[in-house]
Design a protein around this motif. Structure first.
Motif, short mmCIF file in Angstrom:
data_model
loop_
_atom_site.label_atom_id
_atom_site.label_comp_id
_atom_site.label_asym_id
_atom_site.label_seq_id
_atom_site.Cartn_x
_atom_site.Cartn_y
_atom_site.Cartn_z
N ALA A 26 -3.23 -26.33 1.02
CA ALA A 26 -3.76 -25.68 2.23
C ALA A 26 -3.90 -24.18 2.00
N PRO A 27 -4.78 -23.52 2.73
CA PRO A 27 -4.90 -22.06 2.58
C PRO A 27 -3.61 -21.36 3.01
N GLU A 28 -3.39 -20.16 2.47
CA GLU A 28 -2.15 -19.45 2.78
C GLU A 28 -2.08 -19.04 4.25
N THR A 29 -0.90 -18.96 4.75
CA THR A 29 -0.70 -18.57 6.15
C THR A 29 -0.76 -17.05 6.26
N ASP A 30 -0.87 -16.58 7.49
CA ASP A 30 -0.88 -15.14 7.73
C ASP A 30 0.42 -14.49 7.25
N GLU A 31 1.52 -15.20 7.45
CA GLU A 31 2.82 -14.66 7.04
C GLU A 31 2.88 -14.48 5.53
N GLU A 32 2.39 -15.47 4.78
CA GLU A 32 2.38 -15.35 3.32
C GLU A 32 1.49 -14.20 2.86
N ARG A 33 0.33 -14.06 3.50
CA ARG A 33 -0.59 -12.99 3.14
C ARG A 33 0.03 -11.63 3.42
N ARG A 34 0.68 -11.49 4.59
CA ARG A 34 1.34 -10.22 4.92
C ARG A 34 2.47 -9.91 3.95
N ARG A 35 3.21 -10.94 3.56
CA ARG A 35 4.31 -10.73 2.62
C ARG A 35 3.78 -10.26 1.26
N ARG A 36 2.70 -10.91 0.78
CA ARG A 36 2.11 -10.50 -0.50
C ARG A 36 1.54 -9.09 -0.40
N ARG A 37 0.90 -8.77 0.72
CA ARG A 37 0.32 -7.44 0.91
C ARG A 37 1.41 -6.37 0.96
N ALA A 38 2.50 -6.65 1.66
CA ALA A 38 3.61 -5.70 1.73
C ALA A 38 4.21 -5.46 0.35
N GLN A 39 4.36 -6.52 -0.43
CA GLN A 39 4.89 -6.38 -1.79
C GLN A 39 3.93 -5.53 -2.64
N PHE A 40 2.64 -5.80 -2.52
CA PHE A 40 1.64 -5.04 -3.28
C PHE A 40 1.69 -3.56 -2.90
N LEU A 41 1.78 -3.27 -1.61
CA LEU A 41 1.80 -1.88 -1.16
C LEU A 41 3.06 -1.16 -1.61
N ARG A 42 4.20 -1.89 -1.62
CA ARG A 42 5.44 -1.28 -2.13
C ARG A 42 5.30 -0.92 -3.60
N GLU A 43 4.74 -1.84 -4.40
CA GLU A 43 4.57 -1.59 -5.83
C GLU A 43 3.57 -0.47 -6.07
N LEU A 44 2.51 -0.42 -5.27
CA LEU A 44 1.51 0.63 -5.41
C LEU A 44 2.13 1.99 -5.11
N HIS A 45 2.91 2.07 -4.04
CA HIS A 45 3.57 3.33 -3.69
C HIS A 45 4.53 3.77 -4.79
N GLU A 46 5.27 2.82 -5.34
CA GLU A 46 6.20 3.12 -6.41
C GLU A 46 5.46 3.63 -7.65
N ALA A 47 4.33 3.01 -7.97
CA ALA A 47 3.55 3.44 -9.13
C ALA A 47 2.97 4.84 -8.93
N LYS A 48 2.50 5.12 -7.71
CA LYS A 48 1.98 6.47 -7.43
C LYS A 48 3.07 7.52 -7.51
N ALA A 49 4.26 7.19 -7.00
CA ALA A 49 5.38 8.13 -7.07
C ALA A 49 5.77 8.40 -8.51
N LEU A 50 5.78 7.36 -9.34
CA LEU A 50 6.10 7.53 -10.75
C LEU A 50 5.06 8.41 -11.43
N ARG A 51 3.78 8.17 -11.14
CA ARG A 51 2.71 8.98 -11.74
C ARG A 51 2.84 10.44 -11.32
N ASP A 52 3.18 10.67 -10.06
CA ASP A 52 3.36 12.05 -9.58
C ASP A 52 4.51 12.74 -10.29
N ARG A 53 5.58 11.98 -10.58
CA ARG A 53 6.72 12.59 -11.27
C ARG A 53 6.41 12.93 -12.72
#
Length: 75
Positions: A26-53
């Motif tokens: 079955a297609p993913e639920t909204d909750e799964e999509r939000r969880r994946r998106r939140a994880q992606f945004l956390r990793e993106l923020h971490e990568a940008k912070a590392l690049r800035d440092r």
């Protein structure tokens, strides 16, 4: 040691698919999509912070360019 055994050892282990569905199910639920998106945004923020440092001059220049764009933009 035969070549087949060596190739099996060189291949990476399959990644754990914790909570992920097979695409044929079955297609993913909204909750799964939000969880994946939140994880992606956390990793993106971490990568940008590392690049800035590790590249402070480039990060400062990027902040200055962003500030100039925001000054030029009028509501």
């Amino acid at each position: 040691m035969p070549d087949g055994e060596q190739q099996e050892r060189d291949q990476p282990e399959p990644q754990d698919t914790q909570g992920r569905r097979d695409t044929l199910d079955a297609p993913e639920t909204d909750e799964e999509r939000r969880r994946r998106r939140a994880q992606f945004l956390r990793e993106l923020h971490e990568a940008k912070a590392l690049r800035d440092r590790v590249q402070p001059r480039r990060a400062r220049a990027a902040r200055m360019r962003q500030a100039m764009r925001m000054r030029a933009f009028r509501w």
